[in-house]
Design a protein around this motif. Structure first.
Motif, mmCIF file in Angstrom:
data_model
loop_
_atom_site.group_PDB
_atom_site.id
_atom_site.type_symbol
_atom_site.label_atom_id
_atom_site.label_comp_id
_atom_site.label_asym_id
_atom_site.label_seq_id
_atom_site.Cartn_x
_atom_site.Cartn_y
_atom_site.Cartn_z
ATOM 1 N N VAL A 225 9.808 -19.700 -19.089
ATOM 2 C CA VAL A 225 8.171 -20.117 -18.282
ATOM 3 C C VAL A 225 8.633 -18.699 -16.915
ATOM 4 O O VAL A 225 8.200 -17.982 -16.952
ATOM 5 N N ALA A 226 9.695 -18.072 -17.002
ATOM 6 C CA ALA A 226 10.716 -16.989 -15.662
ATOM 7 C C ALA A 226 9.454 -16.243 -15.860
ATOM 8 O O ALA A 226 9.119 -15.581 -15.028
ATOM 9 N N ILE A 227 9.755 -15.263 -17.051
ATOM 10 C CA ILE A 227 9.444 -14.175 -17.294
ATOM 11 C C ILE A 227 7.747 -13.920 -17.231
ATOM 12 O O ILE A 227 6.888 -12.989 -16.541
ATOM 13 N N ASN A 228 7.160 -14.819 -17.636
ATOM 14 C CA ASN A 228 5.630 -15.245 -17.778
ATOM 15 C C ASN A 228 5.175 -15.112 -16.339
ATOM 16 O O ASN A 228 4.024 -14.479 -16.144
ATOM 17 N N ALA A 229 6.003 -16.087 -15.683
ATOM 18 C CA ALA A 229 5.425 -16.307 -14.234
ATOM 19 C C ALA A 229 5.727 -15.246 -12.816
ATOM 20 O O ALA A 229 4.632 -14.280 -12.315
ATOM 21 N N GLY A 230 6.884 -13.928 -13.300
ATOM 22 C CA GLY A 230 7.512 -12.894 -13.257
ATOM 23 C C GLY A 230 5.952 -12.078 -13.572
ATOM 24 O O GLY A 230 6.008 -11.068 -12.164
ATOM 25 N N MET A 231 5.889 -12.337 -14.543
ATOM 26 C CA MET A 231 5.516 -10.763 -14.634
ATOM 27 C C MET A 231 3.252 -10.861 -14.469
ATOM 28 O O MET A 231 2.995 -10.317 -14.096
ATOM 29 N N LEU A 232 2.862 -12.515 -14.281
ATOM 30 C CA LEU A 232 1.946 -12.101 -13.606
ATOM 31 C C LEU A 232 1.696 -12.455 -12.626
ATOM 32 O O LEU A 232 0.713 -11.595 -11.927
ATOM 33 N N ASP A 233 2.524 -12.386 -11.781
ATOM 34 C CA ASP A 233 2.659 -12.020 -10.104
ATOM 35 C C ASP A 233 2.353 -10.394 -10.596
ATOM 36 O O ASP A 233 1.710 -10.322 -9.531
ATOM 37 N N ALA A 234 3.340 -9.754 -11.190
ATOM 38 C CA ALA A 234 3.599 -8.855 -11.120
ATOM 39 C C ALA A 234 1.172 -8.289 -10.523
ATOM 40 O O ALA A 234 1.342 -7.663 -10.513
ATOM 41 N N VAL A 235 0.984 -8.829 -11.835
ATOM 42 C CA VAL A 235 -0.163 -8.295 -12.291
ATOM 43 C C VAL A 235 -0.971 -8.641 -10.813
ATOM 44 O O VAL A 235 -2.407 -7.504 -10.676
ATOM 45 N N ASN A 236 -0.977 -9.975 -10.737
ATOM 46 C CA ASN A 236 -1.994 -10.391 -9.581
ATOM 47 C C ASN A 236 -1.567 -9.248 -8.386
ATOM 48 O O ASN A 236 -1.883 -8.983 -7.326
ATOM 49 N N LEU A 237 -0.787 -9.136 -8.342
ATOM 50 C CA LEU A 237 -0.317 -7.969 -6.566
ATOM 51 C C LEU A 237 -0.291 -6.605 -7.227
ATOM 52 O O LEU A 237 -0.833 -6.114 -5.952
ATOM 53 N N ALA A 238 -0.288 -6.100 -7.514
ATOM 54 C CA ALA A 238 -0.761 -4.185 -8.287
ATOM 55 C C ALA A 238 -2.505 -4.052 -7.882
ATOM 56 O O ALA A 238 -1.884 -3.373 -7.001
ATOM 57 N N TRP A 239 -3.122 -4.279 -7.814
ATOM 58 C CA TRP A 239 -4.178 -4.454 -7.543
ATOM 59 C C TRP A 239 -4.614 -4.374 -6.367
ATOM 60 O O TRP A 239 -5.552 -3.835 -5.735
ATOM 61 N N LYS A 240 -3.978 -5.307 -5.896
ATOM 62 C CA LYS A 240 -4.249 -5.974 -4.691
ATOM 63 C C LYS A 240 -3.751 -4.797 -3.362
ATOM 64 O O LYS A 240 -4.013 -4.330 -2.296
ATOM 65 N N LEU A 241 -2.490 -4.735 -3.956
ATOM 66 C CA LEU A 241 -1.619 -3.427 -2.991
ATOM 67 C C LEU A 241 -2.279 -2.157 -3.508
ATOM 68 O O LEU A 241 -2.308 -1.476 -2.078
ATOM 69 N N ALA A 242 -3.113 -1.606 -3.988
ATOM 70 C CA ALA A 242 -3.318 -0.949 -4.379
ATOM 71 C C ALA A 242 -4.582 -0.426 -3.309
ATOM 72 O O ALA A 242 -4.929 1.039 -2.767
ATOM 73 N N ALA A 243 -5.621 -1.388 -3.291
ATOM 74 C CA ALA A 243 -6.765 -1.345 -3.083
ATOM 75 C C ALA A 243 -6.847 -1.133 -1.193
ATOM 76 O O ALA A 243 -7.197 -0.722 -0.370
ATOM 77 N N VAL A 244 -4.949 -1.790 -1.231
ATOM 78 C CA VAL A 244 -4.795 -1.896 1.011
ATOM 79 C C VAL A 244 -4.174 -0.608 1.263
ATOM 80 O O VAL A 244 -4.548 0.440 2.059
ATOM 81 N N ILE A 245 -3.703 0.388 -0.466
ATOM 82 C CA ILE A 245 -3.361 2.033 0.182
ATOM 83 C C ILE A 245 -4.592 3.027 0.236
ATOM 84 O O ILE A 245 -4.501 3.505 0.875
ATOM 85 N N HIS A 246 -5.138 2.625 -0.936
ATOM 86 C CA HIS A 246 -6.205 3.764 -0.950
ATOM 87 C C HIS A 246 -7.343 3.346 0.078
ATOM 88 O O HIS A 246 -7.615 3.994 -0.285
ATOM 89 N N GLY A 247 -7.588 2.003 1.207
ATOM 90 C CA GLY A 247 -8.171 2.110 2.292
ATOM 91 C C GLY A 247 -9.119 1.434 1.917
ATOM 92 O O GLY A 247 -10.019 1.170 3.183
ATOM 93 N N TRP A 248 -9.768 0.825 0.682
ATOM 94 C CA TRP A 248 -10.905 -0.029 0.385
ATOM 95 C C TRP A 248 -10.480 -1.606 0.430
ATOM 96 O O TRP A 248 -11.632 -2.316 -0.075
ATOM 97 N N ALA A 249 -9.611 -2.254 0.205
ATOM 98 C CA ALA A 249 -9.633 -2.991 0.660
ATOM 99 C C ALA A 249 -10.068 -4.087 1.778
ATOM 100 O O ALA A 249 -10.308 -3.750 2.943
ATOM 101 N N PRO A 250 -10.548 -5.906 0.696
ATOM 102 C CA PRO A 250 -11.764 -5.866 2.419
ATOM 103 C C PRO A 250 -10.176 -7.162 3.423
ATOM 104 O O PRO A 250 -9.097 -7.103 2.529
ATOM 105 N N ASP A 251 -10.701 -7.151 4.054
ATOM 106 C CA ASP A 251 -10.039 -7.961 5.225
ATOM 107 C C ASP A 251 -9.683 -9.347 3.862
ATOM 108 O O ASP A 251 -10.243 -10.164 3.432
ATOM 109 N N GLY A 252 -7.887 -9.331 4.197
ATOM 110 C CA GLY A 252 -6.958 -10.886 3.884
ATOM 111 C C GLY A 252 -7.178 -10.587 2.299
ATOM 112 O O GLY A 252 -6.512 -11.370 1.483
ATOM 113 N N LEU A 253 -7.314 -9.554 1.559
ATOM 114 C CA LEU A 253 -7.000 -9.060 0.320
ATOM 115 C C LEU A 253 -5.804 -10.103 -0.271
ATOM 116 O O LEU A 253 -5.730 -10.612 -1.284
ATOM 117 N N LEU A 254 -4.714 -9.218 -0.250
ATOM 118 C CA LEU A 254 -3.207 -9.398 -0.164
ATOM 119 C C LEU A 254 -3.722 -10.703 0.026
ATOM 120 O O LEU A 254 -2.045 -10.841 -0.430
#
Length: 514
Positions: free
Chosen positions: A305-334
């Motif tokens: 289960v470990a790799i499954n959970a870790g890679m899914l963490d990564a997919v969830n995190l990436a687009w939210k980090l990108a939204a913040v860095i690009h400047g359009w993330a709504p408050d609290g997204l991260l």
């Protein structure tokens, strides 16, 4: 800034995060303390919900091509019993015989194609953060240096330096059991019988499957049509083992002798691995500009289960980090990264701790528990439920109102077959680019017009489906979870307003207001 995001650790989680960030237009830098990919055997396969996500990214065929053998039947160990999904036409849990070393090689190749910089032999020695940046102190082959970024992600495993430096608590339990796994060939003195048992000269029969003795647990997985046999032992020990020091054949044969009470000779070891079990969960996945993912955030007391959970963490995190860095993330997204993935981690911890209770009991009451549990799994509904739980496909992220009303909100989007004037496609193909998607299944011009103010952030696709239409419109996040869905019986004005609220909640203010 030297880069957008520093990723510490080039395991499956860190590499998947790097690939997803690049798809989102963000520049990560990966730091890995080991100078080369390690040959020490770790996970022997990949399974669960991440397989469907990899298919949605167009990577599953690569994974299948890199497998070391045929895809096994869907039959999985669960706390000393088995989830036998072979009776189901469409089992909710699948696995590939893809060793972790090959998975890491595949992900590193993909990261290279996307332009990710990976620095091997570079160890993070310390990290500090302020309101605008994070700075990592790094020890490289040419000496110490500093690198700054907007954020830093700790994907550096169970003994995470990032987690310790950030002061994030990691409570939990360490179990005394030591597990040893080997894939071996057998000498002429050992015969594989037709039922999977082993006939050992001078000893007798060693039963296939799991055998409990006074000294531990022995597992035998053998097939008469294969020369390779899987052997597994579990013993309670108090000693500590360094994961970077591989297990030897002698160590494994000594364990076999202790558990079985006799010698079980092997001819050649193809794979040897040793692991211990811990149940630990980080109290927070985020502290300021430092985030955790994978084993740095959670350790589960069961295999598979470990790799499954870790890679899914990564997919969830990436687009939210990108939204913040690009400047359009709504408050609290991260912050929703912690909310959603900590929730998912707790679900995984639930069933893996249940496996501890099932497998560690040795008295007649524990045997009765395992027998009753196995009987329950003879029925399709509980079998499907348990398969989905282990796969991580039963997760429904809590969604804010009013989008949370729809039963699809928060779930992983099904791979619908789609027909449009551009031809036949499917949801999975539309998500190859990892961009948000508004799927219009009812030809609603009012919805397409309402989404126009987010045109550079989301894709809009109008189509019909032969599948049972789950909704008239579905808003899909880059991690393939449904942010909003609706079957409209209300007015066009109300429908458009509901969609705009959902778009603002997840993808920021309209571009005309930004």
């Amino acid at each position: 800034m030297d880069t957008d995001v520093i990723i510490v650790g080039a395991g499956p989680t860190g590499l998947m995060l790097a690939c997803e960030l690049r798809l989102a237009g963000v520049h990560p830098l990966v730091l890995e303390r080991h100078p080369h990919r390690r040959d020490t055997p770790k996970a022997g396969g990949l399974g669960g919900q991440i397989l469907e996500l990899l298919r949605y990214r167009g990577l599953l065929e690569r994974c299948e091509a890199a497998c070391t053998g045929p895809v096994p039947a869907p039959r999985f160990p669960f706390g000393g019993v088995h989830l036998d999904l072979t009776q189901l036409v469409d089992p909710p849990l699948h696995a590939l015989p893809l060793p972790q070393q090959r998975l890491e090689m595949l992900l590193e190749e993909r990261a290279g194609e996307l332009g990710v910089e990976i620095r091997r032999g570079h160890r993070m020695a310390g990290v500090v953060q302020d309101e605008t940046a994070v700075t990592a102190e790094v020890l490289g082959p040419d000496g110490p240096y500093r690198v700054t970024a907007r954020y830093l992600a700790g994907c550096d495993g169970a003994h995470s330096r990032v987690r310790d430096a950030a002061g994030i608590a990691f409570p939990g339990t360490t179990y005394p059991e030591v597990n040893r796994l080997a894939q071996v060939t057998l000498p002429d003195t050992v015969t594989v019988l037709g039922n999977g048992d082993l006939d050992v000269a001078g000893f007798g029969t060693v039963r296939g499957g799991f055998t409990r003795t006074d000294r531990g647990l022995l597992g035998v997985g053998a097939s008469t049509d294969s020369s390779v046999v899987s052997l597994y032992t579990t013993e309670d020990e108090t000693g500590e083992y360094d994961d970077d020091i591989p297990m030897s054949v002698t160590e494994f044969q000594d364990s076999l002798r202790r558990v079985l009470g006799a010698d079980l000779p092997v001819a050649e070891a193809i794979r040897l691995s040793r692991f211990t079990f811990k149940a630990k969960h980080a109290e927070h996945y985020r502290k300021g500009r430092i985030l955790l993912a994978g084993d740095a955030a959670h350790l589960f007391p069961a295999t598979g289960v470990a790799i499954n959970a870790g890679m899914l963490d990564a997919v969830n995190l990436a687009w939210k980090l990108a939204a913040v860095i690009h400047g359009w993330a709504p408050d609290g997204l991260l912050d929703t990264y912690h909310d959603e993935r900590h929730f998912a981690g707790a679900r995984t911890m639930l069933h893996t701790r249940a496996q501890v209770a099932l497998r560690r009991g040795t008295d007649p009451a524990a045997e009765a528990l395992r027998e009753v549990f196995q009987e329950l799994l003879a029925d399709e509904q509980p079998l499907r439920r348990m398969g989905s739980l282990v796969a991580g496909s039963d997760i429904r992220y809590p969604m804010p109102e009013p989008s949370g009303h729809h039963p699809l909100a928060g779930v992983f989007v099904p791979d619908l077959t789609l027909h449009s004037d551009r031809g036949v496609t499917c949801v999975g193909e539309l998500l190859h680019t990892a961009r948000p998607l508004l799927l219009d299944l009812a030809d609603r011009e009012d919805l397409r017009r309402a989404a126009g103010d987010w045109r550079t952030r989301i894709d809009v696709h109008t189509a019909k489906t032969d599948d049972l239409r789950p909704a008239d419109a579905i808003l899909i996040r880059p991690d393939a979870h449904i942010a909003w869905a609706a079957a409209f019986e209300e007015s066009s004005e109300n429908a458009a307003r509901a969609l705009r609220e959902a778009l603002t909640r997840w993808f920021g203010a309209p571009e005309s207001h930004a």
